[in-house]
Scaffold this motif. Sequence first.
Motif, PDB file in Angstrom:
ATOM      1  N   VAL A 143      -8.599   3.436  -4.800  1.00 32.11           N
ATOM      2  CA  VAL A 143      -7.753   4.250  -3.329  1.00 32.11           C
ATOM      3  C   VAL A 143      -6.896   4.683  -3.618  1.00 32.11           C
ATOM      4  CG1 VAL A 143      -6.975   3.441  -1.656  1.00 32.11           C
ATOM      5  CG2 VAL A 143      -8.495   1.949  -2.063  1.00 32.11           C
ATOM      6  N   ALA A 190      -6.788  -3.272   7.055  1.00 31.68           N
ATOM      7  CA  ALA A 190      -6.184  -1.899   6.950  1.00 31.68           C
ATOM      8  C   ALA A 190      -6.192  -1.082   8.174  1.00 31.68           C
ATOM      9  CB  ALA A 190      -6.761  -0.995   6.026  1.00 31.68           C
ATOM     10  N   LEU A 203      -9.295   1.446   3.768  1.00 40.36           N
ATOM     11  CA  LEU A 203      -7.604   1.393   3.118  1.00 40.36           C
ATOM     12  C   LEU A 203      -7.174   2.384   3.011  1.00 40.36           C
ATOM     13  CD1 LEU A 203      -9.860  -1.521   0.623  1.00 40.36           C
ATOM     14  CD2 LEU A 203      -7.921  -1.593   2.045  1.00 40.36           C
ATOM     15  N   GLY A 221      -7.709  -1.488  -6.225  1.00 39.75           N
ATOM     16  CA  GLY A 221      -6.980  -0.668  -5.287  1.00 39.75           C
ATOM     17  C   GLY A 221      -6.055   0.486  -6.363  1.00 39.75           C
ATOM     18  N   TYR A 256      -5.050  -8.359   0.898  1.00 37.65           N
ATOM     19  CA  TYR A 256      -4.597  -6.883  -0.025  1.00 37.65           C
ATOM     20  C   TYR A 256      -5.320  -6.020  -0.137  1.00 37.65           C
ATOM     21  CZ  TYR A 256      -0.182  -9.621  -0.817  1.00 37.65           C
ATOM     22  OH  TYR A 256       1.094 -10.151  -0.394  1.00 37.65           O
ATOM     23  N   PHE A 257      -6.901  -6.172   0.465  1.00 39.77           N
ATOM     24  CA  PHE A 257      -7.914  -5.455   0.060  1.00 39.77           C
ATOM     25  C   PHE A 257      -9.135  -5.242   1.309  1.00 39.77           C
ATOM     26  CE2 PHE A 257      -5.655  -6.196  -4.130  1.00 39.77           C
ATOM     27  CZ  PHE A 257      -5.690  -5.356  -4.157  1.00 39.77           C
ATOM     28  N   ASP A 258      -8.650  -6.081   2.369  1.00 43.01           N
ATOM     29  CA  ASP A 258      -9.095  -6.399   3.623  1.00 43.01           C
ATOM     30  C   ASP A 258      -9.233  -4.909   4.539  1.00 43.01           C
ATOM     31  OD1 ASP A 258     -10.272  -6.726   6.096  1.00 43.01           O
ATOM     32  OD2 ASP A 258     -10.606  -8.565   4.957  1.00 43.01           O
ATOM     33  N   ALA A 259     -10.509  -3.849   4.998  1.00 44.77           N
ATOM     34  CA  ALA A 259     -10.726  -2.999   5.133  1.00 44.77           C
ATOM     35  C   ALA A 259     -10.313  -3.470   6.753  1.00 44.77           C
ATOM     36  CB  ALA A 259     -12.267  -2.142   4.346  1.00 44.77           C
ATOM     37  N   ARG A 288      -3.397  -8.779  -7.191  1.00 38.69           N
ATOM     38  CA  ARG A 288      -3.734  -7.643  -6.704  1.00 38.69           C
ATOM     39  C   ARG A 288      -2.852  -6.774  -7.330  1.00 38.69           C
ATOM     40  NH1 ARG A 288       1.311  -7.936  -2.712  1.00 38.69           N
ATOM     41  NH2 ARG A 288       3.439  -7.373  -4.455  1.00 38.69           N
ATOM     42  N   TRP A 301       0.942  -1.030   0.130  1.00 42.72           N
ATOM     43  CA  TRP A 301      -0.201  -0.015  -0.184  1.00 42.72           C
ATOM     44  C   TRP A 301       0.780   0.940  -0.171  1.00 42.72           C
ATOM     45  CZ3 TRP A 301      -5.063   0.193  -1.929  1.00 42.72           C
ATOM     46  CH2 TRP A 301      -5.374  -0.468  -1.596  1.00 42.72           C
TER      47      TRP A 301
END
Length: 328
Positions: free
Chosen positions: A160, A257, A199, A157, A251-254, A151, A37
């Motif tokens: 974001v 994050a 995120l 992504g 990798y996209f788990d709120a 990812r 990130w």
Amino acid sequence: MTSFEHDFPFDPAHGYTLQDLLHVPAPAAPDDFAAFWRARHEEARKVATEPELGPLEEERDGVRIHGVTFTSVGGVRLGGWVALPAEGPAEYGFVIGHGYGGRQEPGPDVPLPLPRSAAILPCVRGMGSRGLHPGIPDVSVAHVLHGIASRDTYVIGDCVADLWCAASALHELVPELAAEGAPGLGYLGESFGGGLGALALPWDDRFGAGQLTVPTFGNHPLRLTLPCTGSGESVRNHHRDHPEVTEVLPYFDAATAATLLEAPTLVAAALFDPSVPPPGQFAVHNALAGEHELLVLSAGHFEHEGTAAEVAELRAARRRFFGAWLGR
């Protein structure tokens, strides 16, 4: 546990009591979660957003609302709206995300939480009337799967990054918000916008506080077990045929994050929600690393007798919260 009369083929509370919900954890982060990130954020901060303000479209609630376009990562040109104080300079700034229905107009996100504020209300790529982009689906059930095989290609992504670039565009349009000693930006996001905010915020020190309403993308391993009517059901169905997606979703788990989100954050999470399973919402709140508050809603994505009262309560809480943290 809150229950309403409904005709869903599942329980939108999923059998959880408030006490259960307050103990839903965040999944462990992949070893390179933060590095992934931070690299995405660094890339977005290098973008020359070149914002262009359109003509005045509306004036109400103490602001003048203009259309806006700006450039995001990959050279994608996006649109949205900017609200500027009708009188005097802006003292506060907000980036306001939207739900998974997209954004067709500024709508109820104006009036802004604080007086003398400016805000950018972007349409992220693929969504809303001003975010449409060739090749990216404009409906949530397909959008949430776009690029999900990797990812590096997953559209979430890039969405974001669209928020980071929107913040850059707002700073360029309203330079007093970026001046030394100015308050940090506030972030507001509901549902899809809440998940994106969780995120986005840990990596960007331009934000001084955030408010996430019924945030999505919290605790993906648990979400894959819970039926819903929202985008999570599309991911659940995809997972049945493509179990390898569990290599991408972490990798996209709120909630993951949120374990790194140190800016003060107010979360409004619902006990009953057919679209975004409540355990995922509470996982985001429970994981927050910094100062945080919780406002418990009886329902999300579901009209009921108390909806208007809860909306009013949230508006008041939001005003108090941002007044306390951004006003310092």
